[in-house]
Design a protein around this motif. Sequence first.
Motif, PDB file in Angstrom:
ATOM      1  N   PHE A  74       4.211  -5.971   0.464  1.00 58.34           N
ATOM      2  CA  PHE A  74       2.926  -5.598   0.809  1.00 58.34           C
ATOM      3  C   PHE A  74       2.399  -5.645   2.062  1.00 58.34           C
ATOM      4  O   PHE A  74       1.461  -4.669   2.446  1.00 58.34           O
ATOM      5  CB  PHE A  74       2.106  -6.266  -0.284  1.00 58.34           C
ATOM      6  CG  PHE A  74       0.570  -6.152   0.007  1.00 58.34           C
ATOM      7  CD1 PHE A  74      -0.138  -4.875  -0.384  1.00 58.34           C
ATOM      8  CD2 PHE A  74      -0.102  -7.181   0.530  1.00 58.34           C
ATOM      9  CE1 PHE A  74      -1.276  -4.548  -0.086  1.00 58.34           C
ATOM     10  CE2 PHE A  74      -1.581  -7.152   0.659  1.00 58.34           C
ATOM     11  CZ  PHE A  74      -2.086  -5.738   0.344  1.00 58.34           C
ATOM     12  N   TRP A  78       1.004  -2.402   4.151  1.00 57.48           N
ATOM     13  CA  TRP A  78      -0.232  -2.343   4.563  1.00 57.48           C
ATOM     14  C   TRP A  78      -0.344  -2.032   6.297  1.00 57.48           C
ATOM     15  O   TRP A  78      -1.038  -1.355   6.532  1.00 57.48           O
ATOM     16  CB  TRP A  78      -0.996  -3.543   4.283  1.00 57.48           C
ATOM     17  CG  TRP A  78      -2.370  -3.917   4.526  1.00 57.48           C
ATOM     18  CD1 TRP A  78      -3.210  -2.636   5.044  1.00 57.48           C
ATOM     19  CD2 TRP A  78      -3.337  -4.762   4.513  1.00 57.48           C
ATOM     20  NE1 TRP A  78      -4.587  -3.111   5.079  1.00 57.48           N
ATOM     21  CE2 TRP A  78      -4.697  -4.407   4.815  1.00 57.48           C
ATOM     22  CE3 TRP A  78      -3.277  -6.321   3.901  1.00 57.48           C
ATOM     23  CZ2 TRP A  78      -5.802  -5.242   4.554  1.00 57.48           C
ATOM     24  CZ3 TRP A  78      -4.352  -6.955   3.785  1.00 57.48           C
ATOM     25  CH2 TRP A  78      -5.666  -6.584   4.340  1.00 57.48           C
ATOM     26  N   LEU A 354      -3.833  -2.853  -4.434  1.00 64.64           N
ATOM     27  CA  LEU A 354      -2.415  -3.580  -4.057  1.00 64.64           C
ATOM     28  C   LEU A 354      -2.938  -4.829  -3.649  1.00 64.64           C
ATOM     29  O   LEU A 354      -2.354  -6.065  -3.699  1.00 64.64           O
ATOM     30  CB  LEU A 354      -1.505  -3.140  -3.183  1.00 64.64           C
ATOM     31  CG  LEU A 354      -0.852  -1.786  -3.822  1.00 64.64           C
ATOM     32  CD1 LEU A 354       0.071  -1.156  -2.862  1.00 64.64           C
ATOM     33  CD2 LEU A 354       0.282  -2.361  -5.001  1.00 64.64           C
ATOM     34  N   TRP A 358      -2.087  -8.497  -4.961  1.00 66.72           N
ATOM     35  CA  TRP A 358      -1.312  -9.666  -4.040  1.00 66.72           C
ATOM     36  C   TRP A 358      -2.306 -10.862  -4.253  1.00 66.72           C
ATOM     37  O   TRP A 358      -1.535 -11.904  -4.420  1.00 66.72           O
ATOM     38  CB  TRP A 358      -1.483  -9.064  -2.682  1.00 66.72           C
ATOM     39  CG  TRP A 358      -0.946 -10.097  -1.855  1.00 66.72           C
ATOM     40  CD1 TRP A 358       0.333 -10.468  -1.770  1.00 66.72           C
ATOM     41  CD2 TRP A 358      -1.451 -10.678  -0.789  1.00 66.72           C
ATOM     42  NE1 TRP A 358       0.443 -11.385  -0.663  1.00 66.72           N
ATOM     43  CE2 TRP A 358      -0.545 -11.544   0.053  1.00 66.72           C
ATOM     44  CE3 TRP A 358      -2.968 -10.632   0.070  1.00 66.72           C
ATOM     45  CZ2 TRP A 358      -1.143 -12.184   1.206  1.00 66.72           C
ATOM     46  CZ3 TRP A 358      -3.176 -11.226   1.047  1.00 66.72           C
ATOM     47  CH2 TRP A 358      -2.080 -12.058   1.678  1.00 66.72           C
TER      48      TRP A 358
END
Length: 427
Positions: A74, A78, A354, A358
């Motif tokens: 992630f 990102w 997301l 997370w």
Amino acid sequence: MENAFRVRLKQQVIPAIFYLTFLSSFFGSTLAYPKLSYLFAYRIFLAFLFFFIFIDLMLNGIELKSFLNFSTFFLIGWCAYSLLSFLWAQDIKSAVRDQVFLTINIFVILIFMYYSKYLRWDVFENIILISFIIHLAVGYLEVVTDKHLWTSKVPLYNLHRTPSTFFANPNDFATYLVLYLPFILAVAINKSVNNFFKKWAAFLGAVLAIPLLILTTSRANYIGFLLALFIYFLLAGKDQKKSLLQYGAIFLFFLMLIIGFRLDFGAFNKAVEMIKIQISSLVDFSQTYLSSNVRRELLIVYGLSFLYDYLFFGVGSGNSRVLMEKVKQYTVNVELHNWFLDVLVCYGVVIFILYLIWIVYILYNLFKIKKSSNTLNLPTIPLISSISAFFISSISSSKMIEMRIMWFVFALSLFVLAKSKKEEGEY
């Protein structure tokens, strides 16, 4: 000799520089010569850290097996998407600026995870406590003398008796107090801590932080503080609850004693009145003078409208303030003053969802460690409390992406998760 150097580099040199980097992060650009404010201690230690990590990776290679997980994918994703957003960003300079902050902070989190085996929670705990006490000392000096550090913007706002310590403004300082207060509480009530001085320094630190928090007049952090305390008490075990109630009783006794003999010189009544004014202002939506609530409401409306214009892909890294400049006459502020809104507007719906997943993933795994007999279950309660408060406190500061204190809370969380899995032999 070469093998000895490799081992010492990974187990001693890098952790030592890591701790110095972590310590210096709490004091920001104040640890610099004013004419070279961009070159402060944290950045210097961080540069050394990256240098020695590069050498370590060259000598020892990369251990990907214990590093690839949802958090890694992630965070790297990102960072990559943020770079991709340069294609449609209106202002590249602003995009580069935020990209640098995002990339460095994500790298720091990944380093916490990667070197978790060689880092120790008790050292981080001591650094947090020492830093917290220093902040409180400087905060009270500011309140008493009405003089601030050279990096503070409080004198520009003409605010009096308002602490900001090593931060630019009182809102950022208030956010720091709320996010790290659970760690101080953990030291105060932790039965495994046998150091009398350390425990009482933590207790006094937790108590003395409250007046400074009130003086910051940060409404979101008032609520964040109460939420952190509530979550902490809810998750605490029987012994910890007992300790919290005992300390609370001691605090109330002395408070009533001070008020009863009027030794506070009317400070308590002034504090109560200040809190009432700040809390009542939460429902003030007067448009005649553009109250803070109305301005924040407009920031949300315009921010979401710009997100819609960009088809929910995000306006691009750091470009929210560029677009808000166009409507500054209506909002006064150009910063969105809401970290979660900033993530949504700058990086789009997918990254935002997301990001929330997370955080839930981190909280879920911290809960799992808390329920286990793992030796790392003690840090989980302050971490969960801090992250819970973060949902509210992050609304206070104008630009959270630059605030290392926020990123370090998540870095510490992932450090505990990674270390726990390695100790359980899951990797």
